[in-house]
Structures are given as C-alpha cells and as structure tokens.
Design a protein around this motif. Structure first.
Motif, mmCIF file in Angstrom:
data_model
loop_
_atom_site.group_PDB
_atom_site.id
_atom_site.type_symbol
_atom_site.label_atom_id
_atom_site.label_comp_id
_atom_site.label_asym_id
_atom_site.label_seq_id
_atom_site.Cartn_x
_atom_site.Cartn_y
_atom_site.Cartn_z
ATOM 1 N N CYS A 41 31.562 29.687 42.382
ATOM 2 C CA CYS A 41 33.029 29.709 42.455
ATOM 3 C C CYS A 41 33.641 30.249 41.171
ATOM 4 O O CYS A 41 34.533 31.101 41.194
ATOM 5 C CB CYS A 41 33.566 28.303 42.739
ATOM 6 S SG CYS A 41 33.443 27.786 44.471
ATOM 7 N N ASP A 54 46.598 28.607 49.240
ATOM 8 C CA ASP A 54 47.483 29.182 48.227
ATOM 9 C C ASP A 54 47.996 30.570 48.606
ATOM 10 O O ASP A 54 48.893 31.101 47.947
ATOM 11 C CB ASP A 54 46.751 29.292 46.880
ATOM 12 C CG ASP A 54 46.334 27.937 46.335
ATOM 13 O OD1 ASP A 54 47.003 26.938 46.647
ATOM 14 O OD2 ASP A 54 45.327 27.886 45.594
ATOM 15 N N ARG A 61 47.165 34.057 40.732
ATOM 16 C CA ARG A 61 46.414 34.594 41.873
ATOM 17 C C ARG A 61 45.823 33.433 42.674
ATOM 18 O O ARG A 61 45.183 32.544 42.108
ATOM 19 C CB ARG A 61 45.300 35.508 41.384
ATOM 20 C CG ARG A 61 44.410 36.056 42.506
ATOM 21 C CD ARG A 61 43.379 36.999 41.937
ATOM 22 N NE ARG A 61 43.994 38.234 41.488
ATOM 23 C CZ ARG A 61 43.464 39.039 40.570
ATOM 24 N NH1 ARG A 61 42.333 38.710 39.973
ATOM 25 N NH2 ARG A 61 44.075 40.154 40.235
ATOM 26 N N ALA A 104 35.441 34.040 40.676
ATOM 27 C CA ALA A 104 36.827 34.091 40.209
ATOM 28 C C ALA A 104 36.958 34.949 38.957
ATOM 29 O O ALA A 104 37.973 35.620 38.750
ATOM 30 C CB ALA A 104 37.343 32.680 39.941
ATOM 31 N N GLN A 105 35.917 34.947 38.137
ATOM 32 C CA GLN A 105 35.940 35.717 36.894
ATOM 33 C C GLN A 105 35.391 37.136 37.066
ATOM 34 O O GLN A 105 35.364 37.911 36.111
ATOM 35 C CB GLN A 105 35.135 34.979 35.822
ATOM 36 C CG GLN A 105 35.743 33.640 35.425
ATOM 37 C CD GLN A 105 34.878 32.872 34.440
ATOM 38 O OE1 GLN A 105 33.707 33.212 34.214
ATOM 39 N NE2 GLN A 105 35.439 31.829 33.853
ATOM 40 N N ARG A 117 38.150 37.702 48.131
ATOM 41 C CA ARG A 117 37.495 36.924 47.071
ATOM 42 C C ARG A 117 37.410 35.443 47.431
ATOM 43 O O ARG A 117 36.402 34.785 47.144
ATOM 44 C CB ARG A 117 38.253 37.102 45.758
ATOM 45 C CG ARG A 117 38.080 38.481 45.136
ATOM 46 C CD ARG A 117 38.976 38.652 43.939
ATOM 47 N NE ARG A 117 38.818 39.967 43.325
ATOM 48 C CZ ARG A 117 39.748 40.554 42.589
ATOM 49 N NH1 ARG A 117 40.903 39.944 42.371
ATOM 50 N NH2 ARG A 117 39.534 41.750 42.064
ATOM 51 N N ILE A 118 38.462 34.921 48.045
ATOM 52 C CA ILE A 118 38.426 33.510 48.460
ATOM 53 C C ILE A 118 37.359 33.311 49.531
ATOM 54 O O ILE A 118 36.606 32.328 49.509
ATOM 55 C CB ILE A 118 39.808 33.058 48.971
ATOM 56 C CG1 ILE A 118 40.834 33.104 47.838
ATOM 57 C CG2 ILE A 118 39.726 31.639 49.547
ATOM 58 C CD1 ILE A 118 42.268 32.888 48.295
ATOM 59 N N GLN A 129 43.569 30.883 44.617
ATOM 60 C CA GLN A 129 42.150 30.564 44.528
ATOM 61 C C GLN A 129 41.641 29.859 45.782
ATOM 62 O O GLN A 129 40.440 29.627 45.920
ATOM 63 C CB GLN A 129 41.892 29.675 43.305
ATOM 64 C CG GLN A 129 42.290 30.306 41.981
ATOM 65 C CD GLN A 129 41.519 31.568 41.670
ATOM 66 O OE1 GLN A 129 40.315 31.654 41.932
ATOM 67 N NE2 GLN A 129 42.191 32.571 41.116
ATOM 68 N N ARG A 130 42.554 29.501 46.678
ATOM 69 C CA ARG A 130 42.193 28.837 47.934
ATOM 70 C C ARG A 130 42.987 29.475 49.064
ATOM 71 O O ARG A 130 44.049 30.061 48.840
ATOM 72 C CB ARG A 130 42.513 27.341 47.871
ATOM 73 C CG ARG A 130 41.855 26.582 46.730
ATOM 74 C CD ARG A 130 42.315 25.134 46.745
ATOM 75 N NE ARG A 130 43.780 25.062 46.687
ATOM 76 C CZ ARG A 130 44.495 24.023 47.104
ATOM 77 N NH1 ARG A 130 43.890 22.973 47.628
ATOM 78 N NH2 ARG A 130 45.808 24.028 47.007
ATOM 79 N N GLY A 149 35.706 25.440 43.483
ATOM 80 C CA GLY A 149 36.312 26.045 42.303
ATOM 81 C C GLY A 149 35.655 25.643 41.003
ATOM 82 O O GLY A 149 36.090 26.066 39.928
ATOM 83 N N THR A 208 42.496 39.494 47.324
ATOM 84 C CA THR A 208 42.471 38.066 46.996
ATOM 85 C C THR A 208 41.851 37.264 48.130
ATOM 86 O O THR A 208 41.014 36.380 47.902
ATOM 87 C CB THR A 208 43.902 37.565 46.718
ATOM 88 O OG1 THR A 208 44.365 38.138 45.495
ATOM 89 C CG2 THR A 208 43.936 36.048 46.603
ATOM 90 N N ARG A 225 34.061 33.236 47.885
ATOM 91 C CA ARG A 225 33.819 31.935 47.248
ATOM 92 C C ARG A 225 33.433 30.890 48.288
ATOM 93 O O ARG A 225 32.523 30.080 48.061
ATOM 94 C CB ARG A 225 35.064 31.481 46.485
ATOM 95 C CG ARG A 225 35.381 32.329 45.277
ATOM 96 C CD ARG A 225 36.684 31.899 44.638
ATOM 97 N NE ARG A 225 36.534 30.679 43.868
ATOM 98 C CZ ARG A 225 37.554 30.024 43.320
ATOM 99 N NH1 ARG A 225 38.786 30.465 43.477
ATOM 100 N NH2 ARG A 225 37.340 28.932 42.623
#
Length: 231
Positions: A79, A17, A11, A83-84, A56-57, A13-14, A74, A53, A60
C-alpha cells in the motif's frame, strides 16, 4: 519540508475518497468483494476526474497484504509503496513519452512471464494510453488477449475513441464523468478547513466553477488563490 501542492496532498487513497464517481468505485468494490476481477481495465474521461487515481487505488486493493480488498489498509508495504510510486510489481507507464513498439516490448511484453516479486499481481498502469502508436497497440493486444494469470492491465485515457476497439472489447471500460460544482465546492471546503485556510463562500464557488468539472484543476486554482492572497 518542501510544499506539496493540494492536488497531490489530497489525492484520494481509498475508493470512498474519490469524488463524483460512485458508479465506478462501487462496481470495482463489488468486483473485488466477489473476486470477479478482470485482467484488463480502461478508465476513460476528462482530465482531472480520477482515472489514474482510481487505477492506483484498485492496484492497492489487489496488492494489500489484507486483501484482495476494496478497503486497502494504507499501511502495509505494498500500500505504501504503490502510493509512493515505487512498488516493483506495479509498473506505471506514461504512453505520451513511451509511444513506440520498442518501449512497449521492453517495459511490458518482455516481462509478462516474470512472476511478481512480492505481490499477488504484476500490474501495468498505462496513462494516456491513446498516445501509443498503432504498432505498439498491435503488440499490446496479444498481451491483453491472453495475459498470464498474475498480470492485470489498467489503462487511462482522455480520448477513448483513439483506443482500438480490439483493446476495449477485451477490457472492462469505465467512463468517469465531469464532477459537479457542488461536489467540488464541498471538497474545497473540506480542504480549506483541514489546512486552516480562511476563504469566503463566494470564492469557494468561483474556484469550484473554475475547475470546469475537474477536481485537480479546481485544487490547482485554489493553490493559486492561496498564493495570491498570501495565506
């Protein structure tokens, strides 16, 4: 350690990505860089293309101790916890199972006036927002119209036509597109190389096509192929 499915392990994270949604991610990057951050976002599009996703980014980026930043570190507590899925200031709601006005009042409205415990913002990520009932949408509208300065709403939907125009007009609406076969195939090759999985080129193309524009579906199909092959 239990096996982690590829769609979860890989998934993004940035923003960099996120595959196939450059227009959306670049706009969000610019908004953060110029501090022109809206208080309500709607991410619309087919399943498995990165709506939740991306939310969520963004969460963050707004919460990172080095931010607000389009490139969250991250590593800091916000961060990692976002993510968790355990950051107390980022509340994720599945509207498919919390459809009624009572749930919206309890989870969202009643807590709007309470400032974040640690982060800059209190962020509400509402997945499948189109599943909310009409009374729930009516209750949510007032909060979206006049949110406290510390509150940001992020809503994801596969059926934008079911999200009231009154909500859309008070939000920044981003439409995420189906992802091209080539882009999916390129990502599957990256995954296979990193996971030390041997796979024929023709198989990569077939799996990418099976995703039907959804990166998540393609990754799930790849998991099935790997299990079948006993790799």
């Amino acid at each position: 350690m239990s096996y982690q499915v590829l769609a979860r392990k890989w998934r993004p994270q940035r923003f960099d990505d996120v595959i196939g949604q450059r227009g959306v991610t670049q706009t969000l990057r610019n908004a953060i860089a110029t501090r022109r951050i809206a208080q309500s976002f709607v991410f619309s599009g087919p399943r498995g293309v990165g709506k939740t996703t991306t939310a969520r980014i963004l969460a963050r980026g707004l919460s990172c101790l080095n931010g607000p930043t389009a490139d969250p570190c991250g590593e800091c507590e916000p961060c990692v916890e976002i993510a968790q899925g355990r950051d107390m200031d980022v509340i994720e709601i599945d509207a498919a199972t919390n459809t009624g006005i009572d749930q919206v009042r309890e989870v969202i409205i009643d807590g709007l006036g309470i400032r974040p415990a640690r982060n800059r913002y209190k962020i509400f990520i509402i997945d499948e927002v189109h599943r909310l009932s009409k009374p729930a949408f009516d209750a949510l509208l007032k909060s979206v119209e006049e949110p406290p300065a510390h509150v940001v709403f992020m809503m994801a939907t596969t059926e934008i036509d079911k999200v009231p125009a009154t909500i859309q007009s008070r939000s920044q609406v981003f439409e995420l597109k189906l992802i091209g076969v080539k882009q999916i195939a390129d990502q599957l090759r990256t995954i296979c190389a990193a996971e030390n999985i041997q796979i024929e080129e023709a198989a990569v193309t077939l799996v990418a096509r099976a995703g039907d524009g959804s990166m998540r579906d393609a990754q799930s199909a790849l998991d099935q192929v790997i299990a079948f092959a006993g790799t």
